[in-house]
Design an enzyme around this catalytic site. Sequence first.
Site, PDB file in Angstrom:
ATOM      1  N   ARG A 156      35.479  52.321  29.827  1.00  0.00           N
ATOM      2  CA  ARG A 156      35.505  52.285  31.086  1.00  0.00           C
ATOM      3  C   ARG A 156      35.782  53.830  31.406  1.00  0.00           C
ATOM      4  O   ARG A 156      36.708  54.292  30.582  1.00  0.00           O
ATOM      5  CB  ARG A 156      36.287  51.240  31.688  1.00  0.00           C
ATOM      6  CG  ARG A 156      36.500  51.133  33.176  1.00  0.00           C
ATOM      7  CD  ARG A 156      37.512  50.062  33.517  1.00  0.00           C
ATOM      8  NE  ARG A 156      37.580  49.649  34.849  1.00  0.00           N
ATOM      9  CZ  ARG A 156      38.184  48.921  35.430  1.00  0.00           C
ATOM     10  NH1 ARG A 156      39.330  48.237  34.898  1.00  0.00           N
ATOM     11  NH2 ARG A 156      38.117  48.897  36.518  1.00  0.00           N
ATOM     12  N   MET A 194      34.841  34.211  38.350  1.00  0.00           N
ATOM     13  CA  MET A 194      35.744  34.140  37.353  1.00  0.00           C
ATOM     14  C   MET A 194      37.193  34.174  38.078  1.00  0.00           C
ATOM     15  O   MET A 194      38.051  33.394  37.632  1.00  0.00           O
ATOM     16  CB  MET A 194      35.710  35.519  36.506  1.00  0.00           C
ATOM     17  CG  MET A 194      34.643  35.512  35.582  1.00  0.00           C
ATOM     18  SD  MET A 194      34.465  36.913  34.662  1.00  0.00           S
ATOM     19  CE  MET A 194      35.785  37.091  33.822  1.00  0.00           C
ATOM     20  N   ARG A 216      41.958  41.949  39.893  1.00  0.00           N
ATOM     21  CA  ARG A 216      42.425  42.526  41.546  1.00  0.00           C
ATOM     22  C   ARG A 216      41.320  42.890  42.239  1.00  0.00           C
ATOM     23  O   ARG A 216      41.054  42.376  43.490  1.00  0.00           O
ATOM     24  CB  ARG A 216      43.216  43.842  40.919  1.00  0.00           C
ATOM     25  CG  ARG A 216      44.464  44.023  41.400  1.00  0.00           C
ATOM     26  CD  ARG A 216      45.276  45.224  41.119  1.00  0.00           C
ATOM     27  NE  ARG A 216      44.318  46.262  40.494  1.00  0.00           N
ATOM     28  CZ  ARG A 216      43.711  47.194  41.134  1.00  0.00           C
ATOM     29  NH1 ARG A 216      44.113  47.340  42.595  1.00  0.00           N
ATOM     30  NH2 ARG A 216      43.032  48.157  40.479  1.00  0.00           N
ATOM     31  N   LYS A 217      40.355  43.668  41.834  1.00  0.00           N
ATOM     32  CA  LYS A 217      39.324  44.195  42.368  1.00  0.00           C
ATOM     33  C   LYS A 217      37.922  44.045  42.022  1.00  0.00           C
ATOM     34  O   LYS A 217      36.974  44.007  42.463  1.00  0.00           O
ATOM     35  CB  LYS A 217      39.575  45.804  42.958  1.00  0.00           C
ATOM     36  CG  LYS A 217      40.498  46.071  44.075  1.00  0.00           C
ATOM     37  CD  LYS A 217      40.633  47.254  44.520  1.00  0.00           C
ATOM     38  CE  LYS A 217      41.795  47.500  45.627  1.00  0.00           C
ATOM     39  NZ  LYS A 217      41.853  48.955  46.046  1.00  0.00           N
ATOM     40  N   LYS A 245      42.145  47.174  29.334  1.00  0.00           N
ATOM     41  CA  LYS A 245      41.744  47.278  30.791  1.00  0.00           C
ATOM     42  C   LYS A 245      40.451  47.975  31.095  1.00  0.00           C
ATOM     43  O   LYS A 245      40.169  48.659  32.090  1.00  0.00           O
ATOM     44  CB  LYS A 245      43.004  48.070  31.648  1.00  0.00           C
ATOM     45  CG  LYS A 245      44.394  47.603  31.556  1.00  0.00           C
ATOM     46  CD  LYS A 245      44.560  45.968  31.583  1.00  0.00           C
ATOM     47  CE  LYS A 245      44.230  45.751  33.015  1.00  0.00           C
ATOM     48  NZ  LYS A 245      44.144  44.156  32.803  1.00  0.00           N
ATOM     49  N   SER A 246      39.486  47.644  30.036  1.00  0.00           N
ATOM     50  CA  SER A 246      38.159  48.337  30.031  1.00  0.00           C
ATOM     51  C   SER A 246      37.153  47.438  30.421  1.00  0.00           C
ATOM     52  O   SER A 246      36.008  47.633  30.314  1.00  0.00           O
ATOM     53  CB  SER A 246      37.911  48.813  28.689  1.00  0.00           C
ATOM     54  OG  SER A 246      38.875  49.864  28.344  1.00  0.00           O
ATOM     55  N   GLY A 247      37.609  46.057  30.762  1.00  0.00           N
ATOM     56  CA  GLY A 247      36.703  44.925  30.897  1.00  0.00           C
ATOM     57  C   GLY A 247      36.334  43.799  29.931  1.00  0.00           C
ATOM     58  O   GLY A 247      35.369  43.111  29.921  1.00  0.00           O
ATOM     59  N   THR A 248      37.493  43.985  29.030  1.00  0.00           N
ATOM     60  CA  THR A 248      37.238  42.898  27.982  1.00  0.00           C
ATOM     61  C   THR A 248      37.149  41.482  28.358  1.00  0.00           C
ATOM     62  O   THR A 248      36.371  40.515  27.908  1.00  0.00           O
ATOM     63  CB  THR A 248      38.502  42.985  27.116  1.00  0.00           C
ATOM     64  OG1 THR A 248      38.780  44.278  26.952  1.00  0.00           O
ATOM     65  CG2 THR A 248      38.311  42.317  25.669  1.00  0.00           C
ATOM     66  N   SER A 261      44.246  50.430  36.333  1.00  0.00           N
ATOM     67  CA  SER A 261      44.437  49.097  36.019  1.00  0.00           C
ATOM     68  C   SER A 261      45.468  49.089  35.280  1.00  0.00           C
ATOM     69  O   SER A 261      46.276  47.847  35.219  1.00  0.00           O
ATOM     70  CB  SER A 261      43.211  48.911  35.451  1.00  0.00           C
ATOM     71  OG  SER A 261      42.932  47.268  35.149  1.00  0.00           O
ATOM     72  N   HIS A 312      41.782  45.132  20.420  1.00  0.00           N
ATOM     73  CA  HIS A 312      41.994  46.234  21.027  1.00  0.00           C
ATOM     74  C   HIS A 312      42.280  47.244  19.964  1.00  0.00           C
ATOM     75  O   HIS A 312      42.822  48.537  20.381  1.00  0.00           O
ATOM     76  CB  HIS A 312      43.174  46.179  21.981  1.00  0.00           C
ATOM     77  CG  HIS A 312      43.046  45.601  23.446  1.00  0.00           C
ATOM     78  ND1 HIS A 312      41.745  45.591  23.918  1.00  0.00           N
ATOM     79  CD2 HIS A 312      43.684  44.722  24.067  1.00  0.00           C
ATOM     80  CE1 HIS A 312      41.771  45.098  25.302  1.00  0.00           C
ATOM     81  NE2 HIS A 312      42.993  44.426  25.128  1.00  0.00           N
TER      82      HIS A 312
END
Length: 286
Positions: free
Chosen positions: A122, A224, A249-250, A44-47, A130, A100
């Site tokens: 992140r 995306m 999500r956002k 959940k860091s932008g992968t 997230s 990961h």
Amino acid sequence: MDTHYFQHKGICFASLLYSQERLQYLENEFHVRDDDVYLVSYPKSGTTWMIEILSLICRNGDVTWCREVPNFMRIPWLDVGGIGVKLVDEVHSPRFLASHLPIHCFPKSLFSSKAKIIYIARSPKDVLVSLYHYAHMSYLMKKPSSFDELMEDFLQGRVPFGSWFDHIKGWMQMKDKKNFLLVTYEDLKQDQRGTIKKICTFLENELEEQAVDLVLEHSSFNSMKKNNMSNNTMVPDYIMDTKNNQFMRKGIIGDWKNHFTQEQKEYMDSIYHEKMKAIDVKFSWD
């Protein structure tokens, strides 16, 4: 569907996609090639965003590949078993692979190679938020009974891939290596063009400005989210509840402010400062 974890080297892994055998093979037998590129991150860091950016850079901004092939086939996951093994084995050099894994679980052959590592990090507060939403749609995480419960598990490393603090501190041991690039989610949000050009330079694949424009356009959150090859709606329903899939999500920074109480903020800040005080890195969120 129940979610089961197993322990490997003190780290939780979801048995649905991972196995002891695969992890042991990767660490001790997998051969890292000098022209490999590894996209490494804590979950959940932008992968997913970075996979899209790298896919577009590899094609000089041409979006065709991104619209025709699911992201997990464009840049396969190194650590995943089953079909993931086949996808990794079939990638032609130069290989782009995602992972990961914490540094102490990574293939040992990396450290004697010239392979490049792009590490995306992140803010742990946004990662936690997230993860909380992800845990309610994914079968790779146990669903927490409350945000407080997940926060405590997160801070103690009782979640898949272990402690965020250990993960980032482990990989930051490589921060001065010329084959290592640190990128933060926040960098991408605040200066996407500059960060993309920095990635291109690191990959020795400088793009014309028009191609950079295309990378920017097609890796935007809205682009995306509309692309089923990129928004993870192609993920099998035994991995994720696709009916309630709000994976994208956002796509913002600072969403933690909408979830944390003042008490939770102060609690997490105190742990963060204690655990990160010895690390010689200034992050975008500090």
